[in-house]
Scaffold this motif. Structure first.
Motif, PDB file in Angstrom:
ATOM      1  N   ASP A 106       1.851   3.953   5.431  1.00 17.01           N
ATOM      2  CA  ASP A 106       1.737   3.262   4.145  1.00 17.01           C
ATOM      3  C   ASP A 106       3.145   2.906   3.677  1.00 17.01           C
ATOM      4  N   ASN A 108       5.330   1.212   0.437  1.00 14.83           N
ATOM      5  CA  ASN A 108       5.242   0.794  -0.962  1.00 14.83           C
ATOM      6  C   ASN A 108       6.631   0.403  -1.451  1.00 14.83           C
ATOM      7  N   GLN A 109       6.767  -0.789  -1.996  1.00 16.26           N
ATOM      8  CA  GLN A 109       8.043  -1.287  -2.498  1.00 16.26           C
ATOM      9  C   GLN A 109       7.936  -1.564  -3.994  1.00 16.26           C
ATOM     10  N   THR A 110       8.740  -0.823  -4.789  1.00 16.87           N
ATOM     11  CA  THR A 110       8.734  -1.041  -6.239  1.00 16.87           C
ATOM     12  C   THR A 110       9.418  -2.359  -6.576  1.00 16.87           C
ATOM     13  N   SER A 274       4.382  -3.063  -7.980  1.00 19.43           N
ATOM     14  CA  SER A 274       4.878  -2.828  -6.625  1.00 19.43           C
ATOM     15  C   SER A 274       4.061  -3.633  -5.633  1.00 19.43           C
ATOM     16  N   PHE A 276       2.636  -3.488  -1.531  1.00 16.39           N
ATOM     17  CA  PHE A 276       2.376  -2.423  -0.555  1.00 16.39           C
ATOM     18  C   PHE A 276       1.807  -3.020   0.718  1.00 16.39           C
ATOM     19  N   GLN A 278      -0.421  -1.419   4.257  1.00 16.48           N
ATOM     20  CA  GLN A 278      -1.040  -0.267   4.914  1.00 16.48           C
ATOM     21  C   GLN A 278      -1.505  -0.699   6.305  1.00 16.48           C
ATOM     22  N   ARG A 306       0.268  -4.164  -6.456  1.00 16.25           N
ATOM     23  CA  ARG A 306      -0.368  -3.124  -7.263  1.00 16.25           C
ATOM     24  C   ARG A 306       0.315  -3.062  -8.641  1.00 16.25           C
TER      25      ARG A 306
END
Length: 425
Positions: A106, A108-110, A274, A276, A278, A306
């Motif tokens: 997974d 996730n990039q803010t 963010s 993301f 997956q 998200r």
């Protein structure tokens, strides 16, 4: 050769004498540099840099690996009529397996965090500033201890010198009494009285030297340097306008930290955005209908955006702000208390300086009068008008007046430099 030796003596002796003599300012500086607590400043700076660097990494993609194996009591199936119809057409419907597997990652990039990361970095820096200010305050307190030791040694130096002068004076009177004894003018008991007083003075010299050595050893440990002689500090006027004590910078740093923590409460309430991705390899895939016919493992992936908004911080926000408000109140109260006590001490030290200056003026006049009385007593003893005890009383009184002058002079200087410590001006 003799000329060369004399030349070297003239050059080296002042240098050696200067090397052995230290000033109060030098002792203050060396004591702080040599104190073990000074190492804490570098450690605080390094720790703060590490903390800020770690917080900054919150902007980097957050990657996590996932491995999962499950066994379910039930799985999705096709309706029985549909299964019968497909079976009649030759399709082998295996259905989803109850044991399922997944291995993937997974990412996730803010994109937007409402200022949370910057707020955390600011809090970390200000926490470092508070720790630095606290350490600086503790290091500054060493100056007061150095003042006490330094002026204690100077006072002992004055007493040792006065003791030597007293011994010379007593020896001079012993010589006179020996001559008078030879001429039948004085008695042996007169000589013995002065001898006893001189022995007592020599005992005092031993005690004073031992006390001086003890304080000098302490000062040498503080500054990390072997010393033998201290320079007499100058009489100066200390400006009392304003206060530059490091404690005030500590209070300012604590207030700034509380302000930054309040801003961080606001940042925690804002939504976070963010992107993301997956991906996993396993069974079943996202196409579960196909997984009913084929039980093979497959690659599966998903990307998206998200938006999250955690309003749980609202539950404690009121109490958290109240705690920060109370903390500021405690800090301001501590600041006012410090300034109040500091001002009282400043007044006391300023009045003490004025007092000692007047006493020193009187001491000079008292010494002049006592010296005249002692000389008169010596003359009267030579003419048999008074006995030895009367002379010793006058010698003791003159010596005490000289001790008083030295004591008042050293104490006045100590008050001056204590006032300098109190205001840090």
């Amino acid at each position: 050769m003799k000329y060369i030796t004399t030349l070297f003596s003239l050059i080296l002796l002042p240098i050696l004498a200067q090397a052995q003599t230290v000033t109060l300012d030098e002792c203050q500086r060396l004591s702080q540099e040599n104190y073990p607590l000074i190492k804490q400043l570098d450690l605080i700076g390094q720790t703060t840099d590490y903390s800020v660097s770690n917080i900054s990494k919150g902007w980097l993609p957050q990657i996590s690996a996932v491995a999962q194996a499950t066994y379910q009591s039930d799985v999705m199936t096709l309706p029985s009529p549909l299964q019968t119809m497909l079976g009649q057409q030759g399709y082998d419907i295996k259905g989803l397996r109850k044991d399922q597997y997944r291995i993937g990652i997974d990412i996730n990039q803010t994109v937007y965090d409402g200022g949370l990361i910057n707020g955390q970095k600011n809090v970390a820096r200000l926490e470092g500033d508070v720790q630095t200010a606290q350490t600086t305050t503790e290091l500054y307190a060493i100056r007061e201890r150095i003042n006490d030791i330094y002026f204690g040694i100077l006072l002992l130096d004055e007493k040792i010198q006065l003791n030597k002068d007293l011994q010379v004076l007593l020896q001079s009177n012993l010589d006179k009494l020996n001559s008078m004894l030879s001429n039948g003018i004085a008695m042996q008991s007169d000589l013995n009285i002065v001898k006893a007083e001189k022995l007592k003075t020599e005992q005092q010299a031993i005690e004073l030297s031992a006390s001086r050595k003890s304080l000098l050893d302490m000062l040498s440990i503080f500054i990390g340097k072997k010393i033998t002689k201290l320079a007499m500090p100058q009489d100066l006027i200390v400006p009392t306008a304003g206060n530059n004590r490091p404690e005030l910078r500590l209070f300012d740093a604590q207030i700034s930290l509380a302000d930054a923590q309040e801003k961080l409460l606001n940042a925690r309430l804002l939504p976070k955005l963010s992107v993301f991705a997956q991906g996993y390899y396993g069974y079943p895939g996202y196409d579960q209908f196909n997984a009913m016919f084929n039980h093979d493992w497959k690659l599966n992936g998903m990307i998206g955006v998200r938006l999250s908004w955690n309003i749980g911080a609202l539950y404690t926000r009121k109490n958290d702000r109240a705690k920060l408000y109370n903390r500021r109140g405690l800090i301001e109260t501590a600041r006012e208390t410090f300034l109040f006590n500091n001002h009282l001490l400043e007044i006391q030290q300023t009045d003490g300086i004025v007092k000692y200056r007047q006493m020193i003026t009187d001491d000079h006049e008292i010494i002049s009068l006592r010296r005249d009385v002692r000389r008169s007593a010596e003359s009267r003893l030579e003419h048999g008008i008074i006995d030895t005890n009367n002379l010793l009383q006058e010698i003791t009184r003159e010596n005490q007046s000289r001790i008083d002058l030295s004591t008042h002079t050293i104490l006045m200087l100590k008050e001056i430099y204590d006032l300098k410590y109190t205001t840090n001006n």
